[in-house]
Design a protein around this motif. Structure first.
Motif, PDB file in Angstrom:
ATOM      1  N   TYR A   1      12.135  -5.490  -7.898  1.00 18.75           N
ATOM      2  CA  TYR A   1      13.316  -6.363  -7.810  1.00 18.75           C
ATOM      3  C   TYR A   1      13.631  -7.039  -9.142  1.00 18.75           C
ATOM      4  N   ARG A   2      12.597  -7.142 -10.044  1.00 19.11           N
ATOM      5  CA  ARG A   2      12.841  -7.780 -11.330  1.00 19.11           C
ATOM      6  C   ARG A   2      13.830  -7.006 -12.166  1.00 19.11           C
TER       7      ARG A   2
ATOM      8  N   GLY B   1       6.858  -8.059   4.674  1.00 16.93           N
ATOM      9  CA  GLY B   1       7.776  -9.188   4.685  1.00 16.93           C
ATOM     10  C   GLY B   1       7.545 -10.002   5.928  1.00 16.93           C
ATOM     11  N   SER B   2       8.538 -10.772   6.334  1.00 14.26           N
ATOM     12  CA  SER B   2       8.360 -11.588   7.542  1.00 14.26           C
ATOM     13  C   SER B   2       9.670 -11.694   8.294  1.00 14.26           C
TER      14      SER B   2
ATOM     15  N   ASP C   1      -2.305  -0.153  -1.537  1.00 13.08           N
ATOM     16  CA  ASP C   1      -2.272  -0.031  -2.996  1.00 13.08           C
ATOM     17  C   ASP C   1      -1.713  -1.295  -3.633  1.00 13.08           C
ATOM     18  N   LEU C   2      -0.723  -1.894  -2.975  1.00  9.88           N
ATOM     19  CA  LEU C   2      -0.143  -3.120  -3.522  1.00  9.88           C
ATOM     20  C   LEU C   2      -1.054  -4.313  -3.281  1.00  9.88           C
TER      21      LEU C   2
ATOM     22  N   ILE D   1      -1.296  -5.927  -0.265  1.00  8.78           N
ATOM     23  CA  ILE D   1      -0.633  -6.913   0.583  1.00  8.78           C
ATOM     24  C   ILE D   1      -0.837  -6.536   2.038  1.00  8.78           C
ATOM     25  N   LYS D   2      -0.561  -7.506   2.930  1.00 10.70           N
ATOM     26  CA  LYS D   2      -0.820  -7.262   4.341  1.00 10.70           C
ATOM     27  C   LYS D   2       0.437  -6.821   5.070  1.00 10.70           C
ATOM     28  N   ASP D   3       1.509  -7.572   4.905  1.00 10.30           N
ATOM     29  CA  ASP D   3       2.779  -7.216   5.528  1.00 10.30           C
ATOM     30  C   ASP D   3       3.831  -7.057   4.436  1.00 10.30           C
TER      31      ASP D   3
ATOM     32  N   ARG E   1      10.761  -6.064  -3.367  1.00 10.72           N
ATOM     33  CA  ARG E   1      10.048  -7.342  -3.517  1.00 10.72           C
ATOM     34  C   ARG E   1       8.550  -7.116  -3.563  1.00 10.72           C
ATOM     35  N   ALA E   2       8.057  -6.219  -2.704  1.00 14.31           N
ATOM     36  CA  ALA E   2       6.609  -6.020  -2.622  1.00 14.31           C
ATOM     37  C   ALA E   2       6.057  -5.336  -3.866  1.00 14.31           C
ATOM     38  N   THR E   3       6.842  -4.427  -4.476  1.00 10.75           N
ATOM     39  CA  THR E   3       6.324  -3.709  -5.640  1.00 10.75           C
ATOM     40  C   THR E   3       6.668  -4.408  -6.950  1.00 10.75           C
ATOM     41  N   GLY E   4       7.580  -5.377  -6.915  1.00  4.18           N
ATOM     42  CA  GLY E   4       8.003  -6.036  -8.154  1.00  4.18           C
ATOM     43  C   GLY E   4       9.181  -5.342  -8.804  1.00  4.18           C
TER      44      GLY E   4
ATOM     45  N   LEU F   1       9.346   4.129  -8.970  1.00  8.86           N
ATOM     46  CA  LEU F   1       9.478   3.287  -7.779  1.00  8.86           C
ATOM     47  C   LEU F   1      10.913   3.332  -7.257  1.00  8.86           C
TER      48      LEU F   1
END
Lengths: 322, 259
Positions: free
Chosen positions: A92-93, A287-288, A280-281, A283-285, A87-90, A158
C-alpha cells in the motif's frame, strides 16, 4: 448491450434464500440452546453467526437483481481483498503500483460488463482473457517510467499477484454473471464454498476426536486435519446433486463430479494459499472487516481460488450462452 | 569529482539487495476500521490519496471563489523539514484554510490535530476527518499528555507538518482565547520551528452553530517561523512559549491588510 439479466431466474434466488435461511435458523436454534438451556453461551460463535446473516443479505442484494449488480459487487469485493493484501504486505506504500492494480481491477469490471464488439454478446471475453498479459506489461513498466530500481522487484511481484489473484481470478465471478442462468451458478458456488468450509471445520473438530488428530499441513496451518479435509471433500462431492436445480440440463454427471472435486480440493487449496501467505508475512488475520471471521480475505480465500476453475467448467460444458 | 560520483554510483548499483523480501504491514492492519482511522500511525492508501487530492483541489476552488481566500506571507512556510502551524480558532473553516495554504505535494504530511471527542466520535465522522482532512485525534480532555507524545512522534518523521489550534476550542465571539501550554510542551527544546498564523474572517463566515458557511472574505496571514530550541522543557518554559505564540498571532491580527 444488455442491462438486465439474460434470464430472470428468480425462483432459484428464492430457493437459495430459503435454504440458506433455514440453515442459519437451525444454527441459531443450536446457539440459543447453548445459551439458554445448557447455559454455556459461546460469544465468539454468536458474533460469527451474526456476520453470516449480514453476508447472506449482501450476497442476495448483489446477486438477485442481475448481471450489473453482480459485476459491481465482485469489483468491490476485489478491491477490498486487494486492499487487505496491500496493507498486509506493505504494498500500500507504493501508490503508483497499487493505483496500477486498482486500474487493472476496474478494467476487469469494464470488460465483464460491456458487450463483445464483434459478437454483440454481453461481456467482452477476448479482452477479459488477455488482461493478465497487459496488466503484467503495465505494472512492469511503472518502475521503468518512474526511474526506480531499489526494492521494485518485490513490489511489482506483489502487485502482479495482487492483480491476478484478487482482480482477475476473482473477476471470473463477475464475468460468470453473463452466462445464461447465471444466478444458479453464482449462488451454487457461494453456497458450496461456504458449506465446504464449514464442513471442513466441523469434521475436523468432531472426527479428530474419534480417529485422532492428523495434521494436514502443520507448517502452513496447524489447525487443518486430514479428517477435516476428507469431510469437506465428501460434502463438496455430494453438493452438486443436492443442489442440482441450480444447473441447466447440459450439466450432467461428468461435470458434476468435476465440480465436486473443484470445490472440494480447490476450496481447501485456496484456504491454505492465504494461510501460507499469512505465515510468510507473520500475521494472524488479514484484517478485521468481518466480526468473528477476521478479514474479508480470511472469508473469501476459497472462493478466489475456486472461481476461475468453476468458470471454465461451466464454459466448457455449457458455454456462456447469449 | 565526476569520477568519484561515477564510482559511488557503480558501487551503489552493484551492492545486492537484502537476501529476503521485507514486508512492512500497515501498522494496525488488523484493527477495526475506526481504531485504524484514529491511529497516529495512520498512513494514506491509494484510494485515500486520490480522494484527498481531489477534495483538496475542489476545496481550493471553493475557498478562492466563494470566500475570496487569500494568503499573505506564504514564503514564511519552511520548505523542508517538520514544523508546527499554530492559528487562532474561530470556525471549522480554519483547518480548511490552513490545509489550502500548504502546497499540494505536502498535503499527505500535513496533520491537523482535531478534537478526538468531536471528530472521532463516530465512524462516519472519523472517515471524513481522516480521509479528507488527514486529522489526528487529539485528546483535549483526559489524556493530552499521550496525544502530545504521539504528536512528537509524528513530527519526528522528516517533513511532517502539524496544524494546531492552541486555544483548544473555537472562540465563540471572535475574540482569541488563551493559548494552552500543550504547544509549549511540544515545542520546548525541539529542532522544528513553529509558524504562527492568523486567519481573519472565519468567525463571521462560518460562526459556531451555523450549518453552512456564508460567503465572507477570508485572509490568512503567515508569520515568521519561531524557534524554541533554547527553551527548557519545564512548566514555566511551556507557558512562556504559549504566551509568545499567542502574542505573535495577536500581532498578526493587528497587522493592517497590505502592510
Amino acid at each position: 448491450m444488455t442491462f438486465l439479466p439474460t434470464e430472470l431466474t428468480h425462483h432459484i434466488v428464492i430457493q437459495y434464500l430459503a435454504i440458506a435461511g433455514a440453515l442459519l435458523l437451525v444454527a441459531g436454534l443450536a446457539l440459543a440452546i447453548c445459551r439458554w438451556v445448557l447455559r454455556r453461551p459461546l460469544p465468539g460463535v454468536e458474533q460469527t453467526y451474526r456476520s453470516w446473516w449480514i453476508m447472506l443479505a449482501l450476497a442476495m442484494v448483489f446477486v438477485a437483481p442481475g448481471r450489473t449488480t453482480v459485476i459491481v459487487g465482485v469489483t468491490l469485493l476485489s478491491l477490498a481483498c486487494f486492499g487487505e493484501f496491500a496493507r498486509a504486505t506493505g504494498l500500500y506504500r507504493d501508490w503508483w503500483l497499487s493505483g496500477g492494480v486498482w486500474l487493472g481491477i476496474l478494467v476487469v469490471a469494464v470488460s465483464s460488463w460491456v458487450s463483445d464488439p464483434r459478437l454483440g454478446t454481453p461481456g467482452w471475453y477476448g479482452l477479459f482473457s488477455v488482461l493478465p498479459a497487459y496488466a503484467t506489461a503495465f505494472l512492469l513498466a511503472i518502475p521503468v517510467l518512474r526511474g526506480k530500481s531499489r526494492g521494485q522487484l518485490q513490489r511489482v511481484c506483489l502487485s502482479i499477484v495482487g492483480f491476478l489473484y484478487f482482480g482477475w481470478m476473482l473477476g471470473h465471478l463477475g464475468f460468470l454473471a453473463n452466462a445464461e442462468g447465471a444466478q444458479g451458478y453464482l449462488l451454487f458456488l457461494l453456497m458450496a464454498v461456504v458449506l465446504t468450509d464449514v464442513a471442513g471445520f466441523t469434521c475436523g473438530k468432531l472426527l479428530s476426536r474419534v480417529f485422532g488428530r492428523r495434521p494436514l499441513a502443520p507448517e502452513i496451518s496447524p489447525n487443518k486435519t486430514w479428517a477435516g479435509f476428507l469431510g469437506a471433500l465428501a460434502v463438496a462431492l455430494t453438493l452438486p446433486w443436492l443442489l442440482s436445480f441450480s444447473f441447466p440440463p447440459c450439466f450432467g454427471t461428468g461435470p458434476k463430479i468435476l465440480l465436486g472435486l473443484i470445490v472440494g480440493l480447490g476450496g481447501q487449496l485456496g484456504d491454505l494459499t492465504i494461510s501460507f501467505i499469512k505465515r510468510d508475512l507473520g500475521i494472524k488475520d488479514m484484517g478485521s472487516a468481518i466480526p468473528g471471521h477476521g478479514g474479508i480475505l480470511d472469508r473469501c480465500d476459497s472462493l478466489v481460488y475456486v472461481t476461475p476453475l468453476f468458470f471454465h467448467l461451466v464454459r466448457w460444458y455449457c458455454g456462456l450462452g447469449g | 569529482m565526476n569520477r568519484d560520483k561515477a564510482r559511488k554510483r557503480d558501487q551503489k548499483m552493484t551492492t545486492p539487495s537484502p537476501k529476503s523480501w521485507k514486508y512492512r504491514p500497515y501498522p494496525g492492519y488488523d484493527l477495526p476500521l475506526q481504531e485504524r482511522l484514529s491511529s497516529f500511525q495512520r498512513r494514506p492508501e491509494f484510494l485515500v490519496f486520490v480522494l484527498r487530492i481531489l477534495s483538496a483541489i475542489v476545496l481550493r476552488f471553493w475557498l478562492r471563489f466563494y470566500h475570496r481566500f487569500r494568503v499573505e506571507g506564504r514564503e514564511n512556510l519552511p520548505r523542508k523539514g517538520s514544523f508546527i502551524l499554530v492559528a487562532n480558532h474561530a470556525s471549522h473553516l480554519d483547518v480548511l484554510c490552513l490545509l489550502s495554504a500548504m502546497p499540494l505535494r505536502r498535503l499527505h504530511q500535513t496533520y491537523p490535530a482535531g478534537a478526538a471527542d468531536y471528530f472521532f466520535s463516530s465512524l462516519p465522522r472519523s472517515l471524513a476527518a481522516a480521509t479528507f482532512a488527514n486529522a489526528l485525534p487529539f485528546d483535549r480532555k483526559k489524556d493530552s499528555a499521550a496525544s502530545l507524545e504521539a504528536c512528537q512522534q509524528v513530527l519526528a518523521k522528516p517533513g511532517s507538518v502539524l496544524a494546531l489550534f492552541p486555544e483548544g476550542t473555537r472562540a465563540p465571539d471572535g475574540k482569541m482565547g488563551r493559548f494552552r501550554s500543550g504547544i509549549g510542551r511540544l515545542a520546548a527544546g525541539q529542532e522544528f520551528p513553529v509558524v504562527p498564523c492568523y486567519l481573519e474572517g472565519a468567525g463571521r463566515a462560518w460562526p459556531k452553530g451555523r450549518r453552512l458557511p456564508l460567503p465572507g472574505r477570508l485572509l490568512l496571514r503567515i508569520g515568521q517561523p519561531q524557534h524554541f530550541k533554547g527553551t527548557p522543557p519545564s512548566r514555566q518554559g511551556a507557558r512562556d512559549i504559549a504566551g509568545d505564540l499567542q502574542g505573535a498571532v495577536a500581532d498578526l491580527a493587528e497587522t493592517r491588510m497590505g502592510k
